[in-house]
Scaffold this motif. Structure first.
Motif, PDB file in Angstrom:
ATOM      1  N   ALA A 134      13.608   1.791   8.686  1.00 28.99           N
ATOM      2  CA  ALA A 134      13.672   1.795   7.220  1.00 28.99           C
ATOM      3  C   ALA A 134      13.094   3.093   6.679  1.00 28.99           C
ATOM      4  CB  ALA A 134      12.900   0.606   6.652  1.00 28.99           C
ATOM      5  N   SER A 147      24.346   2.931   9.303  1.00 30.20           N
ATOM      6  CA  SER A 147      23.299   2.970   8.265  1.00 30.20           C
ATOM      7  C   SER A 147      23.657   1.961   7.189  1.00 30.20           C
ATOM      8  CB  SER A 147      23.164   4.366   7.667  1.00 30.20           C
ATOM      9  OG  SER A 147      24.374   4.766   7.048  1.00 30.20           O
ATOM     10  N   VAL A 148      22.636   1.385   6.567  1.00 27.67           N
ATOM     11  CA  VAL A 148      22.817   0.365   5.533  1.00 27.67           C
ATOM     12  C   VAL A 148      21.920   0.716   4.353  1.00 27.67           C
ATOM     13  CG1 VAL A 148      22.558  -2.067   4.934  1.00 27.67           C
ATOM     14  CG2 VAL A 148      23.364  -1.431   7.219  1.00 27.67           C
ATOM     15  N   ASP A 149      22.486   0.711   3.135  1.00 34.64           N
ATOM     16  CA  ASP A 149      21.711   0.973   1.924  1.00 34.64           C
ATOM     17  C   ASP A 149      21.492  -0.350   1.209  1.00 34.64           C
ATOM     18  OD1 ASP A 149      20.431   1.968  -0.217  1.00 34.64           O
ATOM     19  OD2 ASP A 149      22.019   3.318  -0.877  1.00 34.64           O
ATOM     20  N   ASP A 150      20.350  -0.994   1.485  1.00 33.20           N
ATOM     21  CA  ASP A 150      20.011  -2.294   0.896  1.00 33.20           C
ATOM     22  C   ASP A 150      18.627  -2.179   0.264  1.00 33.20           C
ATOM     23  OD1 ASP A 150      19.806  -4.961   0.244  1.00 33.20           O
ATOM     24  OD2 ASP A 150      19.088  -5.542   2.230  1.00 33.20           O
ATOM     25  N   GLN A 151      18.583  -1.620  -0.958  1.00 38.46           N
ATOM     26  CA  GLN A 151      17.338  -1.269  -1.639  1.00 38.46           C
ATOM     27  C   GLN A 151      16.639  -0.143  -0.871  1.00 38.46           C
ATOM     28  OE1 GLN A 151      15.086  -4.894  -2.091  1.00 38.46           O
ATOM     29  NE2 GLN A 151      16.409  -5.645  -3.740  1.00 38.46           N
ATOM     30  N   ASN A 152      16.389  -0.349   0.440  1.00 40.23           N
ATOM     31  CA  ASN A 152      15.923   0.718   1.307  1.00 40.23           C
ATOM     32  C   ASN A 152      17.089   1.185   2.166  1.00 40.23           C
ATOM     33  OD1 ASN A 152      13.214   0.704   0.497  1.00 40.23           O
ATOM     34  ND2 ASN A 152      12.767  -1.008   1.851  1.00 40.23           N
ATOM     35  N   LEU A 153      17.008   2.436   2.635  1.00 40.68           N
ATOM     36  CA  LEU A 153      18.023   2.963   3.538  1.00 40.68           C
ATOM     37  C   LEU A 153      17.626   2.612   4.968  1.00 40.68           C
ATOM     38  CD1 LEU A 153      20.581   4.620   4.004  1.00 40.68           C
ATOM     39  CD2 LEU A 153      19.141   6.681   4.068  1.00 40.68           C
ATOM     40  N   TRP A 154      18.505   1.894   5.660  1.00 36.68           N
ATOM     41  CA  TRP A 154      18.245   1.472   7.036  1.00 36.68           C
ATOM     42  C   TRP A 154      19.188   2.194   7.988  1.00 36.68           C
ATOM     43  CZ3 TRP A 154      14.444  -2.052   8.354  1.00 36.68           C
ATOM     44  CH2 TRP A 154      13.879  -2.776   7.286  1.00 36.68           C
TER      45      TRP A 154
END
Length: 487
Positions: A44, A80-87
């Motif tokens: 994260a 990569s995943v952008d779910d409030q935080n960038l993962w």
């Protein structure tokens, strides 16, 4: 916020968290496309995470895509995943088994043959990694990163500290590794192939002594573990471990191949995977080696039936343990309702009880009737399979002779000869007409007849054995012959 059942990249579902680190998370998940289990590593952005961590994860993904070895964890995806935080996420296959660290923590004591087998398994993996140009360095070999798989092989996982090029003088570097297993040069950013050998050596010392290497005293950076090695351990093995764990890289073995070659020169027995629940009975004294192999009927039918029975028992227990209170309550309520209905029916309770008793009494007879066709087929198979299907085999060796015995219900056949007649001992893997593979052992002898004439004879034994059992028998006989020839 990520949680159980979350689906990432429209494909990977989080099932169970494997650690408690909110920044560097590891999850057991499910690949919804392939419908199998995977391991998902997530980083994260923010909360103390540095770009070096992302670079290491990207490097790990890059390296895993290049690797193709049966005992290395396999790459599945990177995203990569952008779910409030960038993962940032790395997905690898799930390897069923238990880590060596978990075995240590459970109180398991590793035997010397097991430690030697593990050393052989890992050195073969390192030989593969180090043959790349430049070599691929794992840089974090330790018990938690070695998996004892359900197939009785050792797997190397977690390439989060991997290095794929030699450091440039004066360049910045990231310190990776685990205290106790990491050599001194790695803390200075000068890792080499010898650094992985050092980490393996310390891992083997941990397995052999049960003591973490960080707890050992040191003298001039040399870990002093000799006093903690179990008594009666061969001094050659201790010397070999001390060479692996020399403080200076140039004093260690030049390569994994060299370390493996020296290990094999020690002529240790049982450098193969211990056969799971083996049916082989082996006994050895200073002057005699005896190996007893059960009949093919036992190997082909009794052993699978025993494993199936164990699986059924384990599965039944698991299912019963997973029954929740609602289901149990439902069964209880169903019983109550049934009793109420029976009470209301215009049938005397005594007749109902008598009927139930008659059904219960008839169950064994019904089972016998249903079993008769199966038993008849089974009997026909036995009668048509021949006497050899029930032969037990025993192999007897002393300092100068060998004896192979085939024991049946009617008689015993024996074949004797000098130990020097044995020319080859070969493991075989043959395919039958149905496409199934069967492992066995072939003993080839060259026996004199008269004058200068001789005959070559081949004895095939142990059909239906496991591959590990065949290799174990081969190694025991080869070691015995080699010992007698050099004795």
């Amino acid at each position: 916020m990520l949680s159980t059942e979350t689906i990432l990249a429209d494909r990977f579902q989080l099932r169970e968290s494997l650690n408690s680190n909110p920044v560097r998370q590891t999850w057991l998940g499910r690949d919804l496309q392939r419908r199998d289990r995977v391991v998902i590593k997530l980083l994260a952005m923010g909360n103390g995470m540095q770009w070096d961590d992302v670079k290491l994860l990207e490097r790990e993904a890059e390296v895993l895509q290049r690797l193709d070895h049966p005992r290395l964890v396999r790459y599945r995806d990177y995203f990569s995943v952008d779910d409030q935080n960038l993962w940032f996420g790395l997905v690898t296959e799930y390897l069923p088994g238990v880590s060596l660290k978990q075995k240590l923590e459970s109180g398991y004591t590793f035997s010397r043959p097991e430690v030697l087998w593990i050393a052989t398994e890992v050195l073969e993996i390192l030989s593969y990694l180090h043959q790349f140009a430049p070599p691929i360095l794992h840089r974090d070999i330790k018990p938690s990163n070695l998996i004892w798989g359900e197939d009785n092989r050792i797997y190397l996982i977690d390439f989060g500290s991997v290095q794929i090029q030699f450091p440039t003088p004066g360049a910045t570097f990231t310190v990776v590794g685990t205290l106790g297993y990491t050599p001194i040069e790695q803390f200075g950013g000068q890792s080499t192939t010898a650094s992985d050998l050092y980490a393996l050596g310390m891992t083997l010392v941990h397995l052999l002594t049960g003591c973490p290497p960080a707890d050992f005293p040191q003298e001039s950076f040399r870990v002093k573990f000799r006093d903690r090695i179990p008594p009666k351990t061969d001094i050659r093995l201790i010397t070999w471990l001390e060479c692996l764990t020399e403080p200076l890289p140039e004093n260690r073995f030049p390569s994994a191949d060299d370390a493996l070659l020296e290990l094999q020169k020690l002529n240790f027995r049982a450098l193969i995977a211990p056969a799971t629940e083996s049916n082989i009975n082996l006994s050895q004294t200073d002057d005699k080696l005896t190996i007893q192999i059960p009949c093919r009927f036992s190997l082909q039918f009794i052993r699978p039936m025993r494993h199936t029975a164990k699986w059924l028992v384990a599965t039944t227990k698991e299912k019963l343990n997973n029954l929740n209170i609602l289901v149990k309550s439902g069964v209880f309520v169903s019983i109550i309702i049934t009793l109420i209905i029976l009470e209301k029916l215009p049938i005397p309770t005594g007749k109902i009880a008598l009927f139930l008793l008659e059904v219960i009494a008839a169950l064994p007879l019904i089972g016998l009737i249903l079993a008769m066709p199966v038993s008849l087929i089974f009997l026909v198979a036995i009668l048509t399979s021949g006497e050899k299907y029930f032969e037990r085999i025993s192999l007897n060796f002393d300092s100068s002779t060998y004896e192979i015995c085939w024991h049946s219900s009617a008689f015993t056949r024996r074949q004797r000869g000098k130990l020097s007649y044995i020319q080859e001992i070969n493991p075989l893997c043959l395919q039958d007409s149905e496409g199934n593979f069967h492992h066995s052992l072939e003993i080839v002898t060259q026996e004199p007849l008269f004058f200068v004439f001789s005959r070559r004879r081949t004895y095939r034994i142990g059909q239906q054995l496991q591959e590990a059992e065949v290799k174990h028998i081969q190694q025991e006989i080869s070691h015995w012959i080699g010992h007698q020839n050099h004795g």
